[in-house]
Write an enzyme that holds these catalytic residues in place. Structure first.
Site, mmCIF file in Angstrom:
data_model
loop_
_atom_site.group_PDB
_atom_site.id
_atom_site.type_symbol
_atom_site.label_atom_id
_atom_site.label_comp_id
_atom_site.label_asym_id
_atom_site.label_seq_id
_atom_site.Cartn_x
_atom_site.Cartn_y
_atom_site.Cartn_z
ATOM 1 N N GLY A 162 -1.469 6.452 -1.578
ATOM 2 C CA GLY A 162 -2.405 7.295 -2.234
ATOM 3 C C GLY A 162 -3.642 6.625 -2.420
ATOM 4 O O GLY A 162 -4.693 7.132 -2.128
ATOM 5 N N LYS A 163 -3.553 5.182 -2.847
ATOM 6 C CA LYS A 163 -4.789 4.532 -3.206
ATOM 7 C C LYS A 163 -5.504 4.139 -1.758
ATOM 8 O O LYS A 163 -6.831 3.893 -1.768
ATOM 9 C CB LYS A 163 -4.643 3.150 -3.931
ATOM 10 C CG LYS A 163 -3.919 3.346 -5.199
ATOM 11 C CD LYS A 163 -3.340 1.981 -5.856
ATOM 12 C CE LYS A 163 -2.825 2.605 -7.119
ATOM 13 N NZ LYS A 163 -1.545 3.331 -7.154
ATOM 14 N N ALA B 242 0.797 -1.378 -0.171
ATOM 15 C CA ALA B 242 0.122 0.109 -0.153
ATOM 16 C C ALA B 242 0.720 1.276 0.031
ATOM 17 O O ALA B 242 0.435 2.303 -0.320
ATOM 18 C CB ALA B 242 -0.841 0.006 1.273
ATOM 19 N N CYS C 272 2.523 -0.475 -12.132
ATOM 20 C CA CYS C 272 2.746 0.714 -13.036
ATOM 21 C C CYS C 272 3.821 0.372 -14.266
ATOM 22 O O CYS C 272 4.880 0.800 -14.151
ATOM 23 C CB CYS C 272 3.111 1.911 -12.303
ATOM 24 S SG CYS C 272 4.594 1.526 -11.148
ATOM 25 N N PRO D 81 3.014 4.336 -0.853
ATOM 26 C CA PRO D 81 3.115 5.332 0.292
ATOM 27 C C PRO D 81 1.492 5.812 0.482
ATOM 28 O O PRO D 81 1.434 6.791 1.301
ATOM 29 C CB PRO D 81 3.767 6.591 -0.481
ATOM 30 C CG PRO D 81 3.503 6.429 -2.031
ATOM 31 C CD PRO D 81 3.487 4.900 -2.238
ATOM 32 N N ASP E 36 2.178 -3.468 3.967
ATOM 33 C CA ASP E 36 3.230 -3.139 3.461
ATOM 34 C C ASP E 36 4.512 -3.594 3.860
ATOM 35 O O ASP E 36 4.365 -3.634 5.327
ATOM 36 C CB ASP E 36 3.541 -1.659 3.011
ATOM 37 C CG ASP E 36 4.570 -1.307 1.931
ATOM 38 O OD1 ASP E 36 4.267 -0.974 0.840
ATOM 39 O OD2 ASP E 36 5.847 -1.621 2.047
#
Length: 449
Positions: A264-265, A260, A376, A262, A280
């Site tokens: 943002g989601k 997870a 990504c 940093p 994480d």
């Protein structure tokens, strides 16, 4: 620790920023260190704390410009140097790269770019003997460089050949060329706002994208921009903001965000009303995630754990987001070091990890629960092929195609299978600096009841 000394009170303005930029470039190109580890955290360059905000921004732009244009710069210098770049003095190479980048792509007077590059080599014992060479080559660059660069602009030199060949095979020649050109553009600042995106676009002198992201060309320290300290928004590329929205209405639902940091989601899901557990494996990255949530006045459960082994709640989640570790080739415009640090051999380990994460996530879903997987990456092994493999071995999982209406009508980012695939050349704009997206893949699956 770099061997060069740092800023001195009487030093020529801008020289310290260039010296540190040269150290960091040497770290990437010769010691295979990422930009992130050299710019932040325990491994950050010790000279950074001596730079003011303006010089820090200059240093970052110098490094990023050189790395974005590294192939073209290599071609240019091969044309301007009879015997090639000196190999016995890395500082001479860095000075040539930094000087040429300023002359060709930055708003720096040619004479200043040349003079400061010469000073850079003069201050290094091994490189000092090349001061005359650096001076002559950069003066010639100022006269002839733009013509040389224009002649090879469409050849994709700024992407390693092996990586460009992969994109040509998967996306076709024209799309691969467009991707390469888009990755050469300096990226915008994209932010996700809690509410009233139109008003924030106005305050930040930007524009609201069709997806709701606010995009601005403002530069400098993000922490000084309006709304940051109050927690009104967070930095997040427009493409990265799409996967969390694929769950639909999440209010009151239990969702696990794996890998997870940093955050943002996680922030998107919490803001939408979900009960989120963010997982994480990195304590340092989890600390950053906690700090981000605190600034944003959002609450989530947070755990430091390897998501492939995390016990979680077997069969207990309404939704699971797997933002899997990957090659990150879709983020090269923001992290230009990725292009030059990645190797083909990296994919085997990454795809194995992605497969384990997918299997673990599928096992933790409730019947009817939704799994959103994203990376990504522009590489099919980390996207389409990973989902095909999971579907083949897990019959209780099936794909739920993404509708064009769910992604602001951007039909070009939805594949024929109903997955999400953004490319850096998508979302074009008449002002090239305002166009583009990170390269992302996402798929939505559901567990059979």
């Amino acid at each position: 620790m770099p061997s060069q000394r740092f800023a001195r009170p009487t030093e020529v303005p801008g020289l310290a920023a260039r010296r540190i930029a040269a150290d960091i470039l040497d770290g990437v190109l010769h010691r295979h260190r990422t930009l992130d580890e050299q710019l932040d955290g325990a491994g950050a360059h010790p000279g950074l704390k001596l730079l003011d905000d303006r010089d820090r921004a200059l240093m970052r732009r110098l490094v990023a410009t050189v790395l974005r244009r590294l192939g073209t710069l290599g071609h240019l210098l091969s044309r301007l140097l009879d015997r090639g770049v000196p190999t016995d003095a890395p500082r001479a190479q860095s000075a040539l790269l930094i000087g040429a980048a300023q002359i060709l792509w930055m708003d720096v007077p040619d004479h200043a770019a040349v003079d400061l590059s010469v000073r850079l080599v003069q201050s290094d014992r091994r490189a000092a003997k090349y001061a005359g060479l650096v001076n002559a080559v950069l003066r010639r660059c100022a006269r002839e460089g733009r013509t040389i660069v224009d002649d090879v602009r469409s050849e994709g030199l700024d992407i390693p050949p092996w990586l460009l060949a992969r994109w040509k095979a998967h996306y076709g020649e024209a799309a691969a060329r467009d991707i390469a050109l888009a990755l050469g553009q300096e990226p915008t600042l994209d932010i996700t706002v809690k509410s009233d995106a139109g008003a924030w676009a106005s305050r930040l002198h930007g524009q609201m994208l069709p997806t709701g992201t606010v995009r601005t060309l403002l530069q400098g320290s993000v922490t000084t921009l309006p709304g940051f300290a109050e927690g009104a928004w967070w930095v997040q590329d427009a493409a990265a903001a799409l996967p969390a929205r694929l769950f639909g209405a999440v209010e009151g639902k239990a969702i696990a965000d794996l890998c997870a940091a940093p955050g943002g989601k996680t922030a998107q899901l919490v803001q939408a009303g979900a009960n989120v557990v963010a997982v994480d494996r990195s304590p340092a990255r989890v600390a950053r995630l906690r700090d981000n949530l605190t600034r944003l006045h959002l609450e989530a459960g947070v755990e430091v754990a390897d998501a492939t082994e995390w016990p979680g709640a077997n069969g207990g989640f309404d939704g699971i987001l797997v933002d899997a570790p990957c090659s990150a080739t879709g983020t090269i415009r923001r992290h230009p070091d990725v292009a030059w640090l990645r190797q083909h051999a990296d994919f085997a380990g990454l795809t194995g990890l992605q497969a384990r994460l997918l299997r673990r996530a599928a096992a933790m879903l409730k019947p009817g629960g939704i799994l959103v997987y994203c990376t990504c990456s522009l590489e099919p092994e980390e996207g389409e092929q990973a989902i095909s493999a999971l579907l083949a071995e897990t019959p209780e999982m099936r794909r739920v195609p993404i509708e064009v209406g769910e992604v602001a009508g951007l039909a070009e980012i939805v594949t024929s299978d109903g997955d999400l695939r953004t490319l850096p050349c998508h979302l074009p704009h008449p002002e090239p600096r305002l166009g583009g997206l990170d390269g992302f893949y996402a798929a939505r699956l559901v567990r059979s009841a």
